[in-house]
Design a protein around this motif. Sequence first.
Motif, mmCIF file in Angstrom:
data_model
loop_
_atom_site.group_PDB
_atom_site.id
_atom_site.type_symbol
_atom_site.label_atom_id
_atom_site.label_comp_id
_atom_site.label_asym_id
_atom_site.label_seq_id
_atom_site.Cartn_x
_atom_site.Cartn_y
_atom_site.Cartn_z
ATOM 1 N N ILE A 148 0.844 -1.200 0.000
ATOM 2 C CA ILE A 148 0.000 0.000 0.000
ATOM 3 C C ILE A 148 0.875 1.244 0.000
ATOM 4 O O ILE A 148 1.834 1.336 0.765
ATOM 5 C CB ILE A 148 -0.895 0.042 1.264
ATOM 6 N N MET A 150 0.822 5.765 -0.417
ATOM 7 C CA MET A 150 0.112 7.030 -0.548
ATOM 8 C C MET A 150 0.986 7.948 -1.397
ATOM 9 O O MET A 150 2.198 8.051 -1.164
ATOM 10 C CB MET A 150 -0.129 7.635 0.824
ATOM 11 N N ALA A 172 -2.188 -1.208 -3.907
ATOM 12 C CA ALA A 172 -3.221 -0.225 -3.544
ATOM 13 C C ALA A 172 -2.552 1.137 -3.404
ATOM 14 O O ALA A 172 -1.575 1.283 -2.676
ATOM 15 C CB ALA A 172 -3.894 -0.623 -2.233
ATOM 16 N N ILE A 173 -3.085 2.119 -4.137
ATOM 17 C CA ILE A 173 -2.496 3.457 -4.118
ATOM 18 C C ILE A 173 -3.555 4.478 -3.727
ATOM 19 O O ILE A 173 -4.624 4.529 -4.328
ATOM 20 C CB ILE A 173 -1.921 3.834 -5.509
ATOM 21 N N LEU A 174 -3.230 5.251 -2.707
ATOM 22 C CA LEU A 174 -4.086 6.373 -2.344
ATOM 23 C C LEU A 174 -3.471 7.609 -2.992
ATOM 24 O O LEU A 174 -2.424 8.084 -2.570
ATOM 25 C CB LEU A 174 -4.154 6.518 -0.819
ATOM 26 N N TYR A 176 -3.140 11.380 -4.080
ATOM 27 C CA TYR A 176 -3.494 12.769 -3.781
ATOM 28 C C TYR A 176 -3.196 13.703 -4.952
ATOM 29 O O TYR A 176 -3.505 14.887 -4.877
ATOM 30 C CB TYR A 176 -2.727 13.254 -2.543
ATOM 31 N N LYS A 188 -5.414 -1.342 -7.207
ATOM 32 C CA LYS A 188 -6.534 -0.480 -6.834
ATOM 33 C C LYS A 188 -6.032 0.945 -6.612
ATOM 34 O O LYS A 188 -4.953 1.130 -6.047
ATOM 35 C CB LYS A 188 -7.175 -0.969 -5.538
ATOM 36 N N VAL A 189 -6.807 1.903 -7.039
ATOM 37 C CA VAL A 189 -6.476 3.302 -6.788
ATOM 38 C C VAL A 189 -7.672 3.992 -6.154
ATOM 39 O O VAL A 189 -8.804 3.808 -6.595
ATOM 40 C CB VAL A 189 -6.103 4.037 -8.095
ATOM 41 N N GLN A 190 -7.417 4.755 -5.121
ATOM 42 C CA GLN A 190 -8.430 5.646 -4.577
ATOM 43 C C GLN A 190 -7.887 7.051 -4.711
ATOM 44 O O GLN A 190 -6.697 7.295 -4.508
ATOM 45 C CB GLN A 190 -8.703 5.342 -3.103
ATOM 46 N N HIS A 191 -8.771 7.965 -5.046
ATOM 47 C CA HIS A 191 -8.380 9.308 -5.385
ATOM 48 C C HIS A 191 -8.859 10.267 -4.315
ATOM 49 O O HIS A 191 -10.024 10.256 -3.961
ATOM 50 C CB HIS A 191 -9.054 9.659 -6.710
ATOM 51 N N ILE A 192 -7.968 11.076 -3.792
ATOM 52 C CA ILE A 192 -8.383 12.154 -2.893
ATOM 53 C C ILE A 192 -7.928 13.461 -3.499
ATOM 54 O O ILE A 192 -6.735 13.698 -3.661
ATOM 55 C CB ILE A 192 -7.787 11.971 -1.479
#
Lengths: 205, 205
Positions: A148, A150, A172-174, A176, A188-192
């Motif tokens: 994981i 960020m 998994a990448i958060l 920014y 998986k990517v989540q975008h903030i």
Amino acid sequence: MNAEKIPDIIIGRLPIYLRALQRMADKGMKTTSSQELGEHVGISAAQIRKDISQFGEFGKQGTGYSISYLLDKLREILKVDRIWDVALVGAGDMGHALARYQGFVNRGFCIVLIFDNDKAKVGEKIGNFVIEDTSTMIERIKEAGIKIAMLTVPASAAQEVADKLVQAGVKAILNYAPISLNVPGSVKVQHIDPATHLQRMTYYL
Amino acid sequence: MNAEKIPDIIIGRLPIYLRALQRMADKGMKTTSSQELGEHVGISAAQIRKDISQFGEFGKQGTGYSISYLLDKLREILKVDRIWDVALVGAGDMGHALARYQGFVNRGFCIVLIFDNDKAKVGEKIGNFVIEDTSTMIERIKEAGIKIAMLTVPASAAQEVADKLVQAGVKAILNYAPISLNVPGSVKVQHIDPATHLQRMTYYL
DNA sequence: TAGATTGTTAATCGATTAACAATC
DNA sequence: TAGATTGTTAATCGATTAACAATC
């Protein structure tokens, strides 16, 4: 337990339930109902029952759910019944804020590696961790087995760094950075992106 | 133009299109197609055409969409064809990072007021702005006519501050506190919680 | 027991996709 | 013109809700 594939949209709601239940537990509450939990998170009671029942029968008719039991089960399902090591790339303002954030550990995460490509920052400490050079990143992440990351680098560098993270085995990448990352389907990517979130609301003003 | 209510889920995708188009424009591209845009953002071409067509006929058969024209239209629809003044409450690490973030202005937002309840921080400057005391917040936000706030206070204070923001006339809150806020239906809330976002991905690891 | 609340089914509602005529 | 791509329709797919038997 349902062996079929659980829809993404349900998985996305579980962390919200988890957060609300954690808060109830902190307040000393022992049980809750789908009705009560729904009022807290703004989701219908029927949907909460349906979501939870995908994974098993965790409630009791008449009394509802034991908060600590449901917490355990949700943590298990989401695989946050352990602590995941996390790498942070980009030691700017946002990176610093995340590195100092107290809220990760009791929710399953611990930042253990910090990288930046600015030689002036390399060697500097944030908390107990030394900022390392991006050039050694792939190797360091691989040897630590980190899955994981960020990403708090500028948009211009984000895709390049993401490629390296994928190479290093990160799954998994958060993100920014205000840019859509191109990664393999297995990652998986989540975008903030605060501006994007604000823009979702201005329409209604 | 379609006068019917546009679903929330479509509004939520527009800022993503906007961001991708902005990036294309920065690269010097002049036109794009639903196909190409879709590849960038990971959304099907059909859906992009359908989403956009809710608001008018902005494309041309055979050639696609003019990027600058579509940008203008999306900004207009999302009401980010102007600069919104924003209040920031909570001058901790995250508040500082947001206050210094360069990405807001060219996406429609400008932080103009910063508050904290810590007397030690009040009076301190972040960039050009002085941190003010929360006690004067309602009044100051009202007189500035501010409709948007970012909330970076601890979870324990978040609901109380949110109540004050609502009283002050704020209609959109970007909430960084790890807690579900209770606000009237007329107030929009977007939640940014890094731990929750990470927990959405661990399930798949 | 009586009241409460689950887990689940069937019905409804809404979103996505495929296909294609229209047209640049 | 020929090729490309939109805007839109109809069909499909999936998610949410309402309702209630089961049962604590």
